[in-house]
Design a protein around this motif. Structure first.
Motif, short mmCIF file in Angstrom:
data_model
loop_
_atom_site.label_atom_id
_atom_site.label_comp_id
_atom_site.label_asym_id
_atom_site.label_seq_id
_atom_site.Cartn_x
_atom_site.Cartn_y
_atom_site.Cartn_z
N TYR A 1 -0.45 9.92 -2.86
CA TYR A 1 1.01 9.74 -2.95
C TYR A 1 1.52 10.57 -4.11
CZ TYR A 1 0.60 6.80 -7.10
OH TYR A 1 0.35 6.34 -8.37
N GLU B 1 15.62 0.54 4.61
CA GLU B 1 14.43 -0.18 4.17
C GLU B 1 13.37 -0.12 5.27
OE1 GLU B 1 14.94 -3.94 1.80
OE2 GLU B 1 14.19 -4.73 3.71
N ALA C 1 5.96 3.52 8.84
CA ALA C 1 6.78 3.45 7.62
C ALA C 1 6.27 4.46 6.58
CB ALA C 1 6.78 2.04 7.05
N PHE C 2 4.95 4.55 6.41
CA PHE C 2 4.39 5.52 5.47
C PHE C 2 4.83 6.94 5.83
CE2 PHE C 2 0.44 2.68 4.64
CZ PHE C 2 1.15 1.93 3.73
N LEU D 1 9.31 9.17 -3.13
CA LEU D 1 7.91 8.81 -2.93
C LEU D 1 7.46 9.41 -1.62
CD1 LEU D 1 5.31 7.08 -3.48
CD2 LEU D 1 6.43 5.27 -2.19
N THR E 1 8.53 7.45 4.85
CA THR E 1 8.94 7.15 3.48
C THR E 1 9.29 8.41 2.69
OG1 THR E 1 7.61 5.13 3.39
CG2 THR E 1 8.20 6.13 1.28
N VAL F 1 11.59 5.14 -2.98
CA VAL F 1 11.04 3.86 -3.38
C VAL F 1 12.05 3.16 -4.28
CG1 VAL F 1 9.85 4.83 -5.39
CG2 VAL F 1 9.01 2.72 -4.39
N PHE G 1 3.89 10.03 0.89
CA PHE G 1 2.48 9.78 1.16
C PHE G 1 1.90 11.03 1.81
CE2 PHE G 1 4.34 5.52 1.22
CZ PHE G 1 3.47 4.84 0.39
N ARG H 1 10.26 -1.64 -2.41
CA ARG H 1 10.79 -1.27 -1.10
C ARG H 1 10.50 0.19 -0.83
NH1 ARG H 1 14.30 -4.99 -3.07
NH2 ARG H 1 14.97 -6.61 -1.64
N LEU H 2 9.94 0.48 0.35
CA LEU H 2 9.78 1.85 0.81
C LEU H 2 11.05 2.20 1.58
CD1 LEU H 2 6.08 1.85 2.08
CD2 LEU H 2 6.97 2.32 -0.22
#
Length: 152
Positions: free
Chosen positions: A88, A142, A119-120, A95, A123, A126, A97, A134-135
């Motif tokens: 990350y 959210e 979600a990753f 943020l 994203t 953050v 990943f 919260r991502l």
């Protein structure tokens, strides 16, 4: 997202990280003004509370879906079905990943895992507030909510 395990050594490192996460201090602290201070992103055990707007269903599993951010830019966790790991990068409130991979256990109901991995991938931001992480997606939506907690 690549779904292969890099090395057995990486799994051993992940196991070590999970054991060390049990040493996390109390989830929230108050400063002298009585305000709740946000937990640090790194070296905190973040348990998944909701993903894609849906609460994480209760399971009989002892291990709950969670994420751990390490100081060296690595991330690891448990999706509710598989262990995952990757890298990350944080810049300000951004943020991202990268190089995410996971084990390949077959689970009867892995909707939480599918939503979490999606979600990753989405994203870009953050938000840390108190014991909540919260991502956030590109439009500030959210994607997932985690809560700082002690391992049980």
């Amino acid at each position: 997202m690549r779904t292969t395990m890099k090395t057995a050594g990486y799994v051993a490192a992940l196991f070590t990280v999970l054991l060390l996460a049990g040493c996390v201090s109390s989830p929230a602290r108050e400063n002298s003004g009585g305000d709740v201070v946000a937990m640090p992103l790194t070296n905190t055990y973040w348990q998944l509370v909701s993903v894609a707007g849906e609460p994480v269903p209760e399971t009989d599993r002892q291990q709950k879906p969670h994420i751990l951010f390490l100081d060296d830019g690595r991330v690891s966790g448990f999706s509710g079905c598989n262990q995952y790991m990757g890298d990350y990068r944080v810049t300000g409130e951004n943020l991202l990943f990268d190089s995410m991979s996971s084990t390949l256990m077959a689970c009867p109901d892995n909707l939480t895992e599918k939503l979490l991995f999606a979600a990753f991938a989405k994203t870009v931001g953050v938000n840390l507030e108190g014991i909540e992480l919260r991502l956030l997606g590109e439009a500030g939506e959210e994607l997932a909510v985690f809560e700082a907690t002690r391992m049980k």
